[in-house]
Scaffold this motif. Structure first.
Motif, PDB file in Angstrom:
ATOM      1  N   VAL A 125       3.812   7.329  -9.038  1.00  7.41           N
ATOM      2  CA  VAL A 125       4.854   6.377  -8.650  1.00  7.41           C
ATOM      3  C   VAL A 125       5.339   6.667  -7.231  1.00  7.41           C
ATOM      4  O   VAL A 125       5.554   5.745  -6.429  1.00  7.41           O
ATOM      5  N   ILE A 126       5.503   7.954  -6.899  1.00  4.16           N
ATOM      6  CA  ILE A 126       6.033   8.330  -5.573  1.00  4.16           C
ATOM      7  C   ILE A 126       5.115   7.883  -4.450  1.00  4.16           C
ATOM      8  O   ILE A 126       5.578   7.398  -3.411  1.00  4.16           O
ATOM      9  N   ILE A 127       3.804   8.035  -4.632  1.00  2.00           N
ATOM     10  CA  ILE A 127       2.883   7.701  -3.536  1.00  2.00           C
ATOM     11  C   ILE A 127       2.447   6.242  -3.553  1.00  2.00           C
ATOM     12  O   ILE A 127       1.685   5.814  -2.680  1.00  2.00           O
ATOM     13  N   SER A 128       2.917   5.466  -4.525  1.00  2.00           N
ATOM     14  CA  SER A 128       2.547   4.048  -4.563  1.00  2.00           C
ATOM     15  C   SER A 128       3.184   3.329  -3.379  1.00  2.00           C
ATOM     16  O   SER A 128       4.286   3.679  -2.947  1.00  2.00           O
ATOM     17  N   PRO A 129       2.522   2.315  -2.820  1.00  2.00           N
ATOM     18  CA  PRO A 129       3.061   1.593  -1.662  1.00  2.00           C
ATOM     19  C   PRO A 129       4.374   0.883  -1.997  1.00  2.00           C
ATOM     20  O   PRO A 129       4.572   0.404  -3.117  1.00  2.00           O
ATOM     21  N   TRP A 130       5.267   0.822  -1.005  1.00  2.00           N
ATOM     22  CA  TRP A 130       6.545   0.153  -1.211  1.00  2.00           C
ATOM     23  C   TRP A 130       6.363  -1.346  -1.450  1.00  2.00           C
ATOM     24  O   TRP A 130       7.232  -2.003  -2.027  1.00  2.00           O
ATOM     25  N   THR A 131       5.273  -1.885  -0.989  1.00  2.00           N
ATOM     26  CA  THR A 131       5.043  -3.326  -1.123  1.00  2.00           C
ATOM     27  C   THR A 131       4.506  -3.694  -2.499  1.00  2.00           C
ATOM     28  O   THR A 131       4.349  -4.864  -2.812  1.00  2.00           O
ATOM     29  N   SER A 132       4.202  -2.708  -3.322  1.00  2.00           N
ATOM     30  CA  SER A 132       3.628  -2.984  -4.631  1.00  2.00           C
ATOM     31  C   SER A 132       4.703  -3.422  -5.613  1.00  2.00           C
ATOM     32  O   SER A 132       5.903  -3.346  -5.347  1.00  2.00           O
ATOM     33  N   ARG A 133       4.289  -3.872  -6.771  1.00  2.00           N
ATOM     34  CA  ARG A 133       5.222  -4.309  -7.800  1.00  2.00           C
ATOM     35  C   ARG A 133       5.955  -3.140  -8.426  1.00  2.00           C
ATOM     36  O   ARG A 133       6.889  -3.328  -9.210  1.00  2.00           O
ATOM     37  N   TRP A 134       5.532  -1.906  -8.083  1.00  2.00           N
ATOM     38  CA  TRP A 134       6.182  -0.712  -8.602  1.00  2.00           C
ATOM     39  C   TRP A 134       7.292  -0.216  -7.670  1.00  2.00           C
ATOM     40  O   TRP A 134       7.803   0.878  -7.864  1.00  2.00           O
ATOM     41  N   ALA A 135       7.639  -1.019  -6.658  1.00  2.00           N
ATOM     42  CA  ALA A 135       8.611  -0.568  -5.661  1.00  2.00           C
ATOM     43  C   ALA A 135       9.960  -0.204  -6.293  1.00  2.00           C
ATOM     44  O   ALA A 135      10.570   0.811  -5.946  1.00  2.00           O
ATOM     45  N   GLU A 136      10.438  -1.027  -7.231  1.00  2.00           N
ATOM     46  CA  GLU A 136      11.724  -0.742  -7.872  1.00  2.00           C
ATOM     47  C   GLU A 136      11.644   0.533  -8.706  1.00  2.00           C
ATOM     48  O   GLU A 136      12.572   1.362  -8.698  1.00  2.00           O
ATOM     49  N   LEU A 137      10.535   0.706  -9.426  1.00  2.00           N
ATOM     50  CA  LEU A 137      10.347   1.928 -10.207  1.00  2.00           C
ATOM     51  C   LEU A 137      10.237   3.134  -9.292  1.00  2.00           C
ATOM     52  O   LEU A 137      10.743   4.223  -9.613  1.00  2.00           O
ATOM     53  N   LYS A 138       9.606   2.960  -8.149  1.00  2.00           N
ATOM     54  CA  LYS A 138       9.463   4.045  -7.176  1.00  2.00           C
ATOM     55  C   LYS A 138      10.829   4.524  -6.694  1.00  2.00           C
ATOM     56  O   LYS A 138      11.041   5.714  -6.490  1.00  2.00           O
ATOM     57  N   TRP A 139      11.757   3.609  -6.544  1.00  2.00           N
ATOM     58  CA  TRP A 139      13.095   3.947  -6.072  1.00  2.00           C
ATOM     59  C   TRP A 139      13.920   4.638  -7.160  1.00  2.00           C
ATOM     60  O   TRP A 139      14.699   5.554  -6.887  1.00  2.00           O
ATOM     61  N   ASN A 140      13.767   4.192  -8.416  1.00  2.00           N
ATOM     62  CA  ASN A 140      14.627   4.675  -9.504  1.00  2.00           C
ATOM     63  C   ASN A 140      14.039   5.844 -10.291  1.00  2.00           C
ATOM     64  O   ASN A 140      14.777   6.539 -10.997  1.00  2.00           O
ATOM     65  N   ALA A 141      12.720   6.054 -10.208  1.00  2.00           N
ATOM     66  CA  ALA A 141      12.054   7.065 -11.040  1.00  2.00           C
ATOM     67  C   ALA A 141      12.662   8.461 -10.910  1.00  2.00           C
ATOM     68  O   ALA A 141      12.899   9.129 -11.938  1.00  2.00           O
ATOM     69  N   PRO A 142      12.930   8.971  -9.682  1.00  2.00           N
ATOM     70  CA  PRO A 142      13.482  10.337  -9.588  1.00  2.00           C
ATOM     71  C   PRO A 142      14.811  10.519 -10.300  1.00  2.00           C
ATOM     72  O   PRO A 142      15.159  11.639 -10.689  1.00  2.00           O
TER      73      PRO A 142
END
Length: 298
Positions: free
Chosen positions: A108-125
């Motif tokens: 999740v951390i290394i996924s691109p910010w433009t991907s659909r996982w952007a919100e999860l990338k922000w909240n996961a930690p």
């Protein structure tokens, strides 16, 4: 003492000693970072619990196996056997769960910010602590049924109905019941294994695309990207090590669940393989982290 018992006893002794030394050194390193006020990453918190889980496995599995193989006979009794097996199962489960969580979080951390996982990338930690707590609770609940069938060898009255595990034994059932019991306990492991493989595949794909994208581009944050890439490769190596040992262990576990009287070789080999990942993993992490290796080996 037979030569084979001495040989396997020395293997257990080396594994236990090396494993305890590696895990305690790496845990001391992370505690040192906390005491000195260094900024802790969410991944560091997961690694601490991974180390604790590995240590429980080594202490609950390696120490009694070493004593049994070297002929240091002692009676644990029912309570001692139940406690040892329960601690081993919980530690093993936490080790699997945290390795899975580690790989998913890094993907999740290394996924691109433009991907659909952007919100999860922000909240996961933010949910790392909660996820780790759930891992411990789940493993303690799932494995609570395990000690019910474990007994001390000297307290057994009906030895013919028990399956011998050298220093403890378990009540033998029909093959259908044993298979169902093994499947129930293995279900969380299989789910974690699937998530690990999926997250690892995503990380490999993201790294490949990133390498192609920046191959001819010079960037100002190259050091940060190198750090993330190195951390990702470390986790991929850790997951690959785990999957390799887990698959071997799973084969032996299935065999043990259906064999009425497992042989000395089968029991010893399964125990050696079970201890491999908890023993090797701290050194994998230290070798990939120059700061940790310098401090721990010093």
């Amino acid at each position: 003492m037979a030569a084979r018992d001495l040989a396997i006893g020395m293997i257990f002794l080396v594994q236990t000693t090396v494993g305890i030394l590696g895990n305690s050194s790496l845990l001391s390193y992370y505690l040192f970072l906390c005491l000195t006020g260094c900024r802790s990453r969410p991944i560091d918190l997961i690694l601490k619990h991974l180390i604790v889980g590995n240590s429980l496995v080594i202490l609950a599995k390696g120490v009694p196996q070493t004593r049994a193989a070297l002929g240091l006979r002692h009676s644990l009794g029912d309570l001692g056997c139940k406690l040892l097996f329960y601690v081993h199962r919980v530690g093993r489960g936490v080790s699997i769960s945290t390795t899975c969580l580690l790989s998913v979080l890094q993907a999740v951390i290394i996924s691109p910010w433009t991907s659909r996982w952007a919100e999860l990338k922000w909240n996961a930690p933010k949910y790392v602590s909660t996820s780790i707590s759930l891992c411990w609770i789940l493993q303690m609940l799932v494995n609570v049924i395990f000690p019910i069938y474990i007994t001390g060898k000297l307290s057994n009255k009906n030895i013919t109905n028990n399956k011998d595990f050298r220093y403890c034994s378990t009540v033998r059932h029909d093959k259908a019941t044993d298979s169902a019991f093994a499947a129930l306990l293995s279900f969380p492991d299989v789910v974690c294994l699937g998530l690990m493989l999926g997250a690892s595949s995503c990380m490999v794909l993201i790294l490949h695309r990133h390498k192609q994208r920046v191959q001819h581009i010079r960037t100002t944050n190259a050091s940060h990207q190198y750090s993330e890439s190195r951390a990702t490769k470390t986790i991929l190596l850790l997951v690959s090590t785990f999957v390799g040992f887990y698959m071997l262990s799973a084969i032996f576990q299935v065999t043990l669940s259906v064999v009425d009287n497992p042989s000395w070789f089968l029991l010893s080999t399964n125990s050696v393989i079970t201890l491999c990942f908890p023993t090797v993993s701290p050194y994998v992490l230290m070798c990939r982290d120059s700061r940790a290796s310098r401090l721990c080996f010093a």
